[in-house]
Scaffold this active site. Structure first.
Site, PDB file in Angstrom:
ATOM      1  N   ASP A  92       0.858  -1.165   0.000  1.00  0.00           N
ATOM      2  CA  ASP A  92       0.000   0.000   0.000  1.00  0.00           C
ATOM      3  C   ASP A  92       0.908   1.232   0.000  1.00  0.00           C
ATOM      4  OD1 ASP A  92      -2.952   0.996   1.963  1.00  0.00           O
ATOM      5  OD2 ASP A  92      -2.164   1.620   0.014  1.00  0.00           O
ATOM      6  N   ASP A 268      -7.479  -7.618   1.351  1.00  0.00           N
ATOM      7  CA  ASP A 268      -6.490  -7.655   2.434  1.00  0.00           C
ATOM      8  C   ASP A 268      -7.197  -7.206   3.705  1.00  0.00           C
ATOM      9  OD1 ASP A 268      -6.252  -4.546   2.017  1.00  0.00           O
ATOM     10  OD2 ASP A 268      -5.090  -5.025   3.821  1.00  0.00           O
TER      11      ASP A 268
HETATM   12  N1  LIG Z   1      -4.354   3.395   0.178  1.00  0.00           N
HETATM   13  C1  LIG Z   1      -5.519   3.073   0.765  1.00  0.00           C
HETATM   14  N2  LIG Z   1      -5.553   2.092   1.697  1.00  0.00           N
HETATM   15  C2  LIG Z   1      -6.758   1.804   2.311  1.00  0.00           C
HETATM   16  C3  LIG Z   1      -6.793   0.832   3.353  1.00  0.00           C
HETATM   17  C4  LIG Z   1      -5.539   0.080   3.816  1.00  0.00           C
HETATM   18  C5  LIG Z   1      -5.544  -1.329   3.244  1.00  0.00           C
HETATM   19  N3  LIG Z   1      -4.666  -2.223   4.023  1.00  0.00           N
HETATM   20  C6  LIG Z   1      -3.283  -1.814   4.062  1.00  0.00           C
HETATM   21  C7  LIG Z   1      -2.438  -2.737   4.897  1.00  0.00           C
HETATM   22  C8  LIG Z   1      -0.993  -2.313   4.828  1.00  0.00           C
HETATM   23  C9  LIG Z   1      -0.497  -2.234   6.238  1.00  0.00           C
HETATM   24  C10 LIG Z   1      -1.628  -2.418   7.155  1.00  0.00           C
HETATM   25  C11 LIG Z   1      -2.850  -2.774   6.342  1.00  0.00           C
HETATM   26  C12 LIG Z   1      -8.012   0.582   3.972  1.00  0.00           C
HETATM   27  N4  LIG Z   1      -8.329  -0.228   5.024  1.00  0.00           N
HETATM   28  C13 LIG Z   1      -9.650  -0.045   5.231  1.00  0.00           C
HETATM   29  N5  LIG Z   1     -10.341  -0.626   6.213  1.00  0.00           N
HETATM   30  C14 LIG Z   1      -9.693  -1.445   7.226  1.00  0.00           C
HETATM   31  C15 LIG Z   1     -10.772  -1.697   8.277  1.00  0.00           C
HETATM   32  C16 LIG Z   1     -10.242  -2.497   9.390  1.00  0.00           C
HETATM   33  C17 LIG Z   1      -9.501  -1.881  10.410  1.00  0.00           C
HETATM   34  C18 LIG Z   1      -9.027  -2.662  11.451  1.00  0.00           C
HETATM   35  C19 LIG Z   1      -9.299  -4.035  11.488  1.00  0.00           C
HETATM   36  C20 LIG Z   1     -10.037  -4.625  10.450  1.00  0.00           C
HETATM   37  C21 LIG Z   1     -10.505  -3.850   9.400  1.00  0.00           C
HETATM   38  N6  LIG Z   1     -10.210   0.814   4.367  1.00  0.00           N
HETATM   39  C22 LIG Z   1      -9.195   1.231   3.575  1.00  0.00           C
HETATM   40  C23 LIG Z   1      -9.176   2.183   2.546  1.00  0.00           C
HETATM   41  C24 LIG Z   1      -7.952   2.479   1.934  1.00  0.00           C
HETATM   42  C25 LIG Z   1      -7.872   3.509   0.902  1.00  0.00           C
HETATM   43  O1  LIG Z   1      -8.868   4.159   0.532  1.00  0.00           O
HETATM   44  N7  LIG Z   1      -6.640   3.770   0.371  1.00  0.00           N
END
Ligand SMILES: Nc1nc2c(CCNCC3CCCC3)c3[nH]c(NCCc4ccccc4)nc3cc2c(=O)[nH]1
Length: 370
Positions: A92, A268
């Site tokens: 990411d 993911d």
């Molecule tokens: N660039 C970008 N990344 C997003 C992410 C991160 C995805 N995982 C990245 C990994 C790289 C390192 C960490 C993760 C997201 N994660 C979530 N929801 C997670 C919800 C969640 C939170 C906690 C527990 C379970 C679910 N929505 C997201 C939207 C976006 C987005 O628009 N743009």
């Protein structure tokens, strides 16, 4: 120069099953990508992650640029050698983590300035720097730097984030074309919050830029499953049918099968790994909280049918004991069991699509996780 070959082998309604081929290996889709935020899928050996059936894992620009540093990882041969994971890695861009983890951040046209949550040092992350970091890491599939607005947000804020992310998509492609090695790919990220017209605007504009794959961002940010799935159904129709779609940050087993039914190919989520560290196990019968004393005398394993030793060869009584005692083996076994369950789920999803019986699987998962 599309580095990725995406072949669709079967369909069931909007759902697709196929394979995404990269120079470092083939990804069976629909795919779940275990999260390896700081160059490690927490509490698991890379070989064990591979044995669960995971074809690809996730890394992150935000964490790795702060520690140990992208240039240092490059000097050491890149992220694959650094963490001994020879398969494909998707990274990411870090924008989402900056907004959710760092302190004192400032968003501007150029990029996002923020203070490290580790040592307070100040950093500027631009679309160009995010591409450079992901190239230094050796990422096989990179994400553009984007702006993911919080939920709820005003329609103006959502529209502004769509336009900024589209300008950053252009800049990311320009930087990627100059820097990236052959065989690597850059995905655009669709924004637009829960507004169908903004989602269409974002998707169509990205499609004009001809990315090899499209991430759907801005969801799983608190809008709830119904709004997420509704927005998803209003987004995928505007994306190319022959390119992979990646729903970021999703999710629970039910979210995943419902999103697959709406045309998503890649997922993911920190759920299986984070829950494992907190004593929660995912099984075909639903979630099991091993902290609960009800398991103290249960001689049976999590799932006697599971191919995963962690779910098959250890009693719930023993897992409960390890969790209560704070033993290191507790997060190791439960993370292993959860990552293996998610891979079992994706194997079942792929087979169900191939055989035209995804709706049965949706019902089965809704009973266990609904
Ligand atoms: N660039 C970008 N990344 C997003 C992410 C991160 C995805 N995982 C990245 C990994 C790289 C390192 C960490 C993760 C997201 N994660 C979530 N929801 C997670 C919800 C969640 C939170 C906690 C527990 C379970 C679910 N929505 C997201 C939207 C976006 C987005 O628009 N743009």
């Amino acid at each position: 120069m599309s580095a990725l070959a995406f072949d669709i082998h079967g369909r069931d309604g909007e759902a697709r099953t196929g394979a995404l081929t990269t120079p470092r290996g083939t990804i069976r889709t629909p795919a779940f990508m275990p999260v390896g935020t700081a160059a490690s899928v927490k509490a698991m050996f890379p070989d064990t992650v591979r044995e669960t059936g995971a074809d690809i894992i996730l890394g992150n620009t935000y964490h790795l640029m702060l520690r140990p540093g992208a240039e240092r990882i490059a000097r050491l041969g890149g992220l694959h050698d650094f963490m001994n994971w020879p398969g494909p890695i998707l990274t990411d861009s870090g924008g989402f983590q900056v907004m959710s983890l760092s302190k004192l951040r400032k968003l501007s046209e150029d990029g996002v300035t923020f203070q490290s949550h580790i040592d307070g040092s100040t950093h500027l992350l631009t679309p160009e720097r995010a591409v450079e970091i992901q190239c230094l890491l050796g990422s096989d599939i990179q994400m553009q730097l984007d702006e993911c607005p919080p939920y709820p947000c005003t329609r103006e804020e959502a529209a502004s984030a769509v336009e900024l992310s589209l300008r950053w998509a252009e800049r990311s492609q320009d930087a990627f074309a100059k820097r990236a090695a052959a065989g690597h790919a850059l995905f655009g990220i669709v924004q637009g919050s829960i507004h169908p017209d903004l989602r269409e605007r974002s998707a169509r504009a990205l499609m004009e830029m001809d990315f090899p794959g499209y991430a759907i961002g801005g969801l799983a940010v608190g809008e709830g499953p119904d709004l997420m799935l509704e927005t998803l159904a209003q987004t995928t129709p505007h994306l190319p049918a022959d390119k992979p779609r990646y729903l970021m940050g999703v999710g629970t087993p039910l979210d995943i099968v419902e999103a697959v039914a709406r045309g998503v190919d890649m997922f993911d989520c920190v759920m299986p790994t984070r829950s494992g560290r907190h004593g929660q196990a995912f099984t075909w019968a639903g979630k099991v909280n091993l902290r609960n004393a009800a398991h103290a005398d249960d001689p049976g394993p999590l799932d006697p049918e599971s191919p995963c030793p962690a779910a098959r060869d250890y009693s719930r009584a023993y897992l409960h004991h390890l969790v209560k005692a704070g033993e290191y083996l507790a997060p190791m076994l439960l993370t292993w069991a959860n990552v293996a369950f998610y891979q079992d789920l994706m194997r079942a999803v792929r087979a169900a699509i191939q055989e035209g019986r995804l709706d049965e699987l949706r019902t089965r998962i809704r009973v266990a996780y609904g």
